[in-house]
Design a protein around this motif. Structure first.
Motif, PDB file in Angstrom:
ATOM      1  N   TYR A   1       0.851  -1.187   0.000  1.00  0.00           N
ATOM      2  CA  TYR A   1       0.000   0.000   0.000  1.00  0.00           C
ATOM      3  C   TYR A   1       0.889   1.238   0.000  1.00  0.00           C
ATOM      4  O   TYR A   1       1.965   1.220   0.595  1.00  0.00           O
ATOM      5  CB  TYR A   1      -0.940  -0.006   1.226  1.00  0.00           C
ATOM      6  N   PRO A   2       0.509   2.300  -0.661  1.00  0.00           N
ATOM      7  CA  PRO A   2      -0.603   2.309  -1.601  1.00  0.00           C
ATOM      8  C   PRO A   2      -0.255   1.523  -2.858  1.00  0.00           C
ATOM      9  O   PRO A   2       0.906   1.294  -3.149  1.00  0.00           O
ATOM     10  CB  PRO A   2      -0.780   3.791  -1.927  1.00  0.00           C
TER      11      PRO A   2
ATOM     12  N   GLY B   1       6.901   5.612  -3.769  1.00  0.00           N
ATOM     13  CA  GLY B   1       7.145   4.704  -2.661  1.00  0.00           C
ATOM     14  C   GLY B   1       5.918   3.923  -2.244  1.00  0.00           C
ATOM     15  O   GLY B   1       4.789   4.385  -2.389  1.00  0.00           O
ATOM     16  N   THR B   2       6.148   2.709  -1.754  1.00  0.00           N
ATOM     17  CA  THR B   2       5.074   1.848  -1.281  1.00  0.00           C
ATOM     18  C   THR B   2       5.602   1.034  -0.099  1.00  0.00           C
ATOM     19  O   THR B   2       6.805   0.910   0.088  1.00  0.00           O
ATOM     20  CB  THR B   2       4.536   0.929  -2.402  1.00  0.00           C
ATOM     21  N   THR B   3       4.679   0.495   0.689  1.00  0.00           N
ATOM     22  CA  THR B   3       5.045  -0.253   1.887  1.00  0.00           C
ATOM     23  C   THR B   3       4.602  -1.704   1.768  1.00  0.00           C
ATOM     24  O   THR B   3       3.473  -1.979   1.355  1.00  0.00           O
ATOM     25  CB  THR B   3       4.387   0.380   3.133  1.00  0.00           C
ATOM     26  N   PHE B   4       5.490  -2.612   2.123  1.00  0.00           N
ATOM     27  CA  PHE B   4       5.191  -4.034   2.178  1.00  0.00           C
ATOM     28  C   PHE B   4       5.110  -4.419   3.652  1.00  0.00           C
ATOM     29  O   PHE B   4       5.977  -4.031   4.436  1.00  0.00           O
ATOM     30  CB  PHE B   4       6.292  -4.859   1.503  1.00  0.00           C
ATOM     31  N   SER B   5       4.087  -5.169   4.041  1.00  0.00           N
ATOM     32  CA  SER B   5       3.990  -5.585   5.444  1.00  0.00           C
ATOM     33  C   SER B   5       3.661  -7.071   5.531  1.00  0.00           C
ATOM     34  O   SER B   5       3.013  -7.639   4.648  1.00  0.00           O
ATOM     35  CB  SER B   5       2.943  -4.756   6.186  1.00  0.00           C
TER      36      SER B   5
ATOM     37  N   LEU C   1      15.067  -6.049  -1.169  1.00  0.00           N
ATOM     38  CA  LEU C   1      14.692  -5.099  -0.127  1.00  0.00           C
ATOM     39  C   LEU C   1      15.049  -5.602   1.261  1.00  0.00           C
ATOM     40  O   LEU C   1      15.300  -4.817   2.164  1.00  0.00           O
ATOM     41  CB  LEU C   1      13.189  -4.812  -0.186  1.00  0.00           C
ATOM     42  N   GLN C   2      15.047  -6.922   1.400  1.00  0.00           N
ATOM     43  CA  GLN C   2      15.339  -7.490   2.706  1.00  0.00           C
ATOM     44  C   GLN C   2      15.822  -8.924   2.552  1.00  0.00           C
ATOM     45  O   GLN C   2      15.312  -9.662   1.727  1.00  0.00           O
ATOM     46  CB  GLN C   2      14.089  -7.463   3.565  1.00  0.00           C
TER      47      GLN C   2
ATOM     48  N   LEU D   1       8.287  -2.853   5.467  1.00  0.00           N
ATOM     49  CA  LEU D   1       9.441  -2.226   4.847  1.00  0.00           C
ATOM     50  C   LEU D   1       8.965  -1.326   3.730  1.00  0.00           C
ATOM     51  O   LEU D   1       7.925  -1.577   3.108  1.00  0.00           O
ATOM     52  CB  LEU D   1      10.460  -3.254   4.359  1.00  0.00           C
ATOM     53  N   ARG D   2       9.692  -0.278   3.503  1.00  0.00           N
ATOM     54  CA  ARG D   2       9.327   0.742   2.520  1.00  0.00           C
ATOM     55  C   ARG D   2      10.216   0.596   1.297  1.00  0.00           C
ATOM     56  O   ARG D   2      11.434   0.421   1.418  1.00  0.00           O
ATOM     57  CB  ARG D   2       9.512   2.116   3.152  1.00  0.00           C
TER      58      ARG D   2
END
Length: 142
Positions: A58-59, A65-69, A93-94, A105-106
């Protein structure tokens, strides 16, 4: 849109076939290859297994930029990568071991507009050889 049916133990190979009209030349190159335990996800807002939960970024669509959770139910190795439409890995990313808990993470990017794919691989530490793979698309609009 093509939807395939994948079982949990099926090796998955996607190929992009490119043909040049004038020369008749054709070639194929692999896009994604996950010869591991697969969990197939199609257009869902989240995915839950016995070991982890992954939420849609999201978004989405996003601009810059976007966020993964995700939530881990047990200590696990987590690898999160971003691929382009050709299957080229653009960024990891990780890649870390985390205890049970909630994480996010962003991804901030200056890539051009387009569809990108993110892949989250979770390997529970207490179950060597077991791997879950979640993949979904993220749309970048500038």
């Amino acid at each position: 849109m093509y939807k395939d049916s994948i079982t949990a133990s099926t090796p998955v190979y996607y190929y992009l076939r490119v043909t040049q009209k004038d020369s008749g030349m054709a070639w194929a190159s692999p896009i994604f290859m996950f010869p591991t335990l697969i969990n197939k996800i199609n257009n869902t807002s989240s995915f839950q297994s016995q070991d982890f939960i992954v939420h849609q970024n999201y978004p989405n669509p996003f601009n810059a930029g976007t966020t993964f959770s995700y939530t881990l139910k047990k200590k696990s190795q987590v690898v999160c990568s971003v691929f382009n439409i050709l299957g080229q890995e653009l960024e990891v990313l990780q890649d870390a071991v985390h205890d049970a808990g909630e994480y996010s993470l962003r991804w901030n990017t200056y890539l051009p507009s387009g569809v990108y794919f993110y892949v989250v691989q979770v390997s529970p530490v207490d179950e060597p050889g077991k791997k879950y793979v979640y993949h979904s698309k993220a749309s970048l609009i500038k």
